[in-house]
Design an enzyme around this catalytic site. Structure first.
Site, short mmCIF file in Angstrom:
data_model
loop_
_atom_site.label_atom_id
_atom_site.label_comp_id
_atom_site.label_asym_id
_atom_site.label_seq_id
_atom_site.Cartn_x
_atom_site.Cartn_y
_atom_site.Cartn_z
N GLU A 107 0.86 -1.20 0.00
CA GLU A 107 0.00 0.00 0.00
C GLU A 107 0.88 1.23 0.00
O GLU A 107 1.83 1.34 0.79
CB GLU A 107 -0.89 -0.01 1.25
CG GLU A 107 -1.73 1.26 1.41
CD GLU A 107 -2.45 1.33 2.77
OE1 GLU A 107 -2.75 0.27 3.36
OE2 GLU A 107 -2.68 2.46 3.22
N LYS A 154 -10.37 -2.19 7.19
CA LYS A 154 -9.10 -1.83 7.81
C LYS A 154 -9.39 -1.55 9.29
O LYS A 154 -10.43 -0.96 9.62
CB LYS A 154 -8.55 -0.57 7.11
CG LYS A 154 -7.28 -0.02 7.73
CD LYS A 154 -6.60 0.98 6.79
CE LYS A 154 -5.39 1.63 7.45
NZ LYS A 154 -4.29 1.85 6.51
C1 3PG Z 1 -1.04 3.14 7.90
O1 3PG Z 1 -1.51 4.01 7.15
O2 3PG Z 1 -1.53 2.01 7.98
C2 3PG Z 1 0.13 3.54 8.75
O3 3PG Z 1 0.88 4.48 8.06
C3 3PG Z 1 0.95 2.40 9.30
O4 3PG Z 1 2.25 2.82 9.62
P1 3PG Z 1 3.07 2.39 10.93
O5 3PG Z 1 3.30 0.90 10.83
O6 3PG Z 1 4.35 3.14 10.82
O7 3PG Z 1 2.26 2.76 12.13
#
Ligand code: 3PG
Length: 214
Positions: free
Chosen positions: A43, A131
């Site tokens: 993503e 999500k």
């Molecule tokens: C997301 O959009 O899911 C976050 O950016 C996840 O990032 P992180 O693992 O650095 O919290």
């Protein structure tokens, strides 16, 4: 790609790197290393000026991977993502106008939720691929275990604050389709060297595959 096809891809490799690109070159290097480590779905969040060109460059460099566009919260950004070759779009929360717009379109959108109330509303709208964000701040695997008991028909893509040692806890949950985040390519806000990126990615995939689900 439709939600059913995305589910099929993520059931095999349950780890989705999420990249908020700060530089196109660094992002491309990270994607190369992630793919070398076994990533099949990535993503890229469309949150900054450089994100769109970076998305286009990653799409061109890796036409075979499943590429999702993150932080997509309106129909204009959705259409832009589709035109850049996104296989799916995803948002941190529910975007009702966007969800209505996307209904019946070939590129799936994954809405975000945290609470039971939000999950109930999403299910009523026919959304069962969701999500879970921000996962760790919202209770992580422990919260998802409880939610999974109440909503066994929902598949979650948690992200936010997830780290490698947490893999076994998430992997054990049948309602967790995949885990997402930046731990496999970055640490303390800095990108890891490419060989380490591939190693952590490969270890994370193995950890998510190896668990006996409870
Ligand atoms: C997301 O959009 O899911 C976050 O950016 C996840 O990032 P992180 O693992 O650095 O919290």
């Amino acid at each position: 790609m439709q939600a059913a096809d995305l589910i099929e891809v993520l059931q095999t490799v349950r780890v989705v790197p999420v990249i908020d690109p700060k530089s196109q070159a660094d992002c491309l290097l990270a994607v190369d290393a992630l793919v070398a480590g076994g990533a099949t779905a990535i993503e890229i969040t469309l949150r900054s000026d450089i994100a769109y060109d970076t998305f286009r460059a990653v799409r061109a460099a890796h036409p075979g991977i499943v590429l999702g566009a993150g932080s997509v919260m309106d129909s204009q950004t959705y259409e832009k993502a589709v035109s850049l070759g996104a296989d799916f779009t995803i948002s941190p929360g529910r975007c009702l106008t966007l969800e209505a717009y996307v209904a019946g379109k070939p590129v799936a959108h994954v809405p975000g939720v945290v609470t039971p109330t939000e999950i109930i509303a999403a299910r009523q709208a026919g959304q069962t691929l969701l999500k879970f964000y921000p996962s760790e701040a919202a209770g992580g695997a422990s919260a998802l275990k409880d939610l999974g008991r109440i909503f066994p028909d929902v598949l979650m893509m948690p992200s936010g604050g997830i780290k490698e040692p947490m893999m076994p806890d998430y992997a054990a949950l049948p309602g967790v389709l995949s885990v997402g985040g930046s731990w496999m390519y970055a640490e303390g806000g800095k990108h890891r060297p490419a060989p380490d990126v591939s190693k952590v990615m490969a270890r994370s995939i193995t950890a998510m595959r190896g668990a006996a689900q409870t």
